[in-house]
Design an enzyme around this catalytic site. Sequence first.
Site, PDB file in Angstrom:
ATOM      1  N   GLU A 255     -14.367 -30.517 -14.042  1.00 14.99           N
ATOM      2  CA  GLU A 255     -13.271 -30.832 -14.942  1.00 14.99           C
ATOM      3  C   GLU A 255     -13.094 -29.896 -16.025  1.00 14.99           C
ATOM      4  O   GLU A 255     -13.974 -29.733 -17.055  1.00 14.99           O
ATOM      5  CB  GLU A 255     -13.626 -31.936 -15.683  1.00 14.99           C
ATOM      6  CG  GLU A 255     -13.599 -33.339 -15.002  1.00 14.99           C
ATOM      7  CD  GLU A 255     -12.419 -33.916 -14.811  1.00 14.99           C
ATOM      8  OE1 GLU A 255     -11.229 -33.294 -15.190  1.00 14.99           O
ATOM      9  OE2 GLU A 255     -12.203 -35.225 -14.832  1.00 14.99           O
ATOM     10  N   CYS A 289      -8.383 -31.623 -23.489  1.00 16.00           N
ATOM     11  CA  CYS A 289      -7.732 -31.011 -22.314  1.00 16.00           C
ATOM     12  C   CYS A 289      -6.602 -31.513 -21.994  1.00 16.00           C
ATOM     13  O   CYS A 289      -5.615 -30.916 -20.945  1.00 16.00           O
ATOM     14  CB  CYS A 289      -8.791 -30.993 -21.289  1.00 16.00           C
ATOM     15  SG  CYS A 289      -9.604 -32.498 -21.012  1.00 16.00           S
TER      16      CYS A 289
HETATM   17  P1  NAD Z   1     -17.837 -24.684 -22.588  1.00 15.25           P
HETATM   18  O1  NAD Z   1     -17.474 -24.423 -20.839  1.00 15.25           O
HETATM   19  O2  NAD Z   1     -18.134 -23.554 -23.328  1.00 15.25           O
HETATM   20  O3  NAD Z   1     -19.119 -25.497 -22.390  1.00 15.25           O
HETATM   21  C1  NAD Z   1     -19.196 -26.744 -21.813  1.00 15.25           C
HETATM   22  C2  NAD Z   1     -20.714 -26.875 -21.260  1.00 15.25           C
HETATM   23  O4  NAD Z   1     -21.032 -25.864 -20.262  1.00 15.25           O
HETATM   24  C3  NAD Z   1     -21.646 -26.849 -22.347  1.00 15.25           C
HETATM   25  O5  NAD Z   1     -22.791 -27.720 -22.411  1.00 15.25           O
HETATM   26  C4  NAD Z   1     -22.372 -25.568 -22.223  1.00 15.25           C
HETATM   27  O6  NAD Z   1     -23.542 -25.386 -22.790  1.00 15.25           O
HETATM   28  C5  NAD Z   1     -22.501 -25.418 -20.637  1.00 15.25           C
HETATM   29  N1  NAD Z   1     -22.421 -24.062 -20.225  1.00 15.25           N
HETATM   30  C6  NAD Z   1     -21.743 -22.853 -20.854  1.00 15.25           C
HETATM   31  N2  NAD Z   1     -22.192 -21.939 -20.022  1.00 15.25           N
HETATM   32  C7  NAD Z   1     -22.845 -22.135 -19.013  1.00 15.25           C
HETATM   33  C8  NAD Z   1     -23.447 -21.759 -17.845  1.00 15.25           C
HETATM   34  N3  NAD Z   1     -23.262 -20.276 -17.500  1.00 15.25           N
HETATM   35  N4  NAD Z   1     -24.127 -22.466 -16.934  1.00 15.25           N
HETATM   36  C9  NAD Z   1     -24.343 -23.854 -17.044  1.00 15.25           C
HETATM   37  N5  NAD Z   1     -23.941 -24.564 -18.008  1.00 15.25           N
HETATM   38  C10 NAD Z   1     -23.267 -23.533 -19.039  1.00 15.25           C
HETATM   39  O7  NAD Z   1     -16.803 -25.741 -22.933  1.00 15.25           O
HETATM   40  P2  NAD Z   1     -16.723 -26.234 -24.284  1.00 15.25           P
HETATM   41  O8  NAD Z   1     -16.233 -25.158 -25.180  1.00 15.25           O
HETATM   42  O9  NAD Z   1     -17.854 -27.286 -24.596  1.00 15.25           O
HETATM   43  O10 NAD Z   1     -15.460 -27.408 -24.136  1.00 15.25           O
HETATM   44  C11 NAD Z   1     -13.935 -26.883 -24.316  1.00 15.25           C
HETATM   45  C12 NAD Z   1     -13.557 -26.725 -22.807  1.00 15.25           C
HETATM   46  O11 NAD Z   1     -13.777 -28.130 -22.012  1.00 15.25           O
HETATM   47  C13 NAD Z   1     -12.125 -26.685 -22.780  1.00 15.25           C
HETATM   48  O12 NAD Z   1     -11.726 -25.650 -21.839  1.00 15.25           O
HETATM   49  C14 NAD Z   1     -11.614 -28.180 -22.444  1.00 15.25           C
HETATM   50  O13 NAD Z   1     -10.236 -28.019 -21.706  1.00 15.25           O
HETATM   51  C15 NAD Z   1     -12.480 -28.547 -21.305  1.00 15.25           C
HETATM   52  N6  NAD Z   1     -12.661 -29.840 -21.133  1.00 15.25           N
HETATM   53  C16 NAD Z   1     -12.050 -30.397 -20.139  1.00 15.25           C
HETATM   54  C17 NAD Z   1     -12.085 -31.768 -19.701  1.00 15.25           C
HETATM   55  C18 NAD Z   1     -11.414 -32.292 -18.685  1.00 15.25           C
HETATM   56  O14 NAD Z   1     -11.432 -33.493 -18.628  1.00 15.25           O
HETATM   57  N7  NAD Z   1     -10.869 -31.613 -17.753  1.00 15.25           N
HETATM   58  C19 NAD Z   1     -12.321 -32.681 -20.864  1.00 15.25           C
HETATM   59  C20 NAD Z   1     -12.844 -31.935 -22.120  1.00 15.25           C
HETATM   60  C21 NAD Z   1     -12.915 -30.871 -22.281  1.00 15.25           C
END
Ligand code: NAD
Length: 493
Positions: A255, A289
Amino acid sequence: MAGTTTSMSFCSELLIDGQLLAGAGADEAILNPASGEVLTQIAEASSEQVEAAILAAHRAFPSWSRTTPQQRSLILLGIADAIEGRADQLAGLEALNCGKPLHLARQDDLSATVDVFRFFAGAVRCQTGQLSGEYLPGYTSMVRRDPIGVVASIAPWNYPLMMAAWKIAPALAAGNTLVFKPSEHTPLSILALAPVLAELLPRGVLNIVCGGGESVGSHLVSHPRVRMVSLTGDIVTGQKILQAAAKTLKRTHLELGGKAPVIVCNDADLQAVVEGVRSYGYYNAGQDCTAACRIYAQTGIHDRLVAELGDAVSSLRFARKTDADNEIGPLISARQRDRVASFVERALGQPHIERVTGAAVHSGPGFYYQPTLLAGCKQGDEIVQREVFGPVVTVTRFDELAQAVDWANDSEYGLASSVWTGNLDKAMQVAARLQYGCTWINSHFMLVSEMPHGGLKRSGYGKDLSSDSLQDYSVVRHIMARHGQQLDRQPLD
Ligand code: NAD
């Protein structure tokens, strides 16, 4: 309890194999984005602890996967009740850790979280499927839906507890065991719930580990015992997870981001559009998002919309002392605020883009950015194409509806969209042409547990909420039974 500041204490223990344990890894400072102050330090899981959590989930899988839907349902209902009973406390933690207005965290995040657990408690007991039958003479075929195994669920920071519910409830309901990792920025609410989850769930079924993406997250994603990775996060994170998951051919549920187009036709109810975008372009400071952030306004309504929306957006209340006065909070971090500021700065460097309101970092404590409306934006502009994830909405003018639909679809994202018009026939035609996981008509942002939420294109392909999510967290299996020889020769009829 550990990790105290002068006046507050927070649960800081991880949940591993039914035990509440302090993290043995590096400390991570947890901030209050509304003030910038450090609330506490949470130690992330060490590599050994991540390993222990995965192995605990692996050991717990055989018995949990054989529980009946009714048994799992009762536990999920218990979790929902426990969250509801602690809703004020948990909302307080969401407000502190995300800077959200407390009344909104209580009213929106907590209610939705409870409802998600209750929905999946019911949904898992009334699943339907394909018909069993004799598709080859002498054989009866039937289809089963079985759990996948250990799921690593990785959540973002924008709605910490609600995102945890979206991931945990369907995966547990479907019979999987889990290792859940909250965002390193926002672990407080799920850690506060960990002692309750430890009591309600059998040992090892749900494990909670904290830590960064590159350390704890990547360990989870690359582990051979993990059969599926579920991520809500950034596109780049999704790409990294796909690469890591490819090595062991894990299932993935992604997502990712969004850049929702909002098509406003000449015959739209202007007042409704202004109210809708004021609310849902800026809710959670735009860190959503599905945020209504990319307006396409038809020429006949464009100027009035820009003027009225500008006034409405400049009236959004934030950073007030009295919580109930606030409508939006800050960005999650100084880094995120500065990222938003640099997007707007680059946009305003374009001579055709006009600042209608906002476009500045809020002076004062916390990571606030002024709610911003930019007009005169063109389709190719970075600010129209890329997800800002902040309180910034753009307006682009269009003449012909077909052009607006083309522009709306001309995006790497495909999560959410809306069309605003007084003509339902027109709305239905536009909705049919939009390449988005969801299209709202004369509305935006509304989610219900019964309906699927998820994207197309680079917004990913996992479905959250709804019985579709139960399908994503399970696998279809074919069982085929050969009939006895006697039955072959002497049909029952
Ligand atoms: P992010 O991708 O930076 O982090 C999300 C999660 O992924 C965190 O727990 C982080 O620690 C983990 N992560 C980061 N790098 C990783 C790796 N290499 N391996 C495994 N895990 C890893 O996102 P964010 O900044 O926390 O959230 C914002 C983003 O999330 C925005 O792009 C937003 O659009 C998206 N989002 C999407 C939805 C949806 O339903 N589509 C909902 C909410 C947020």
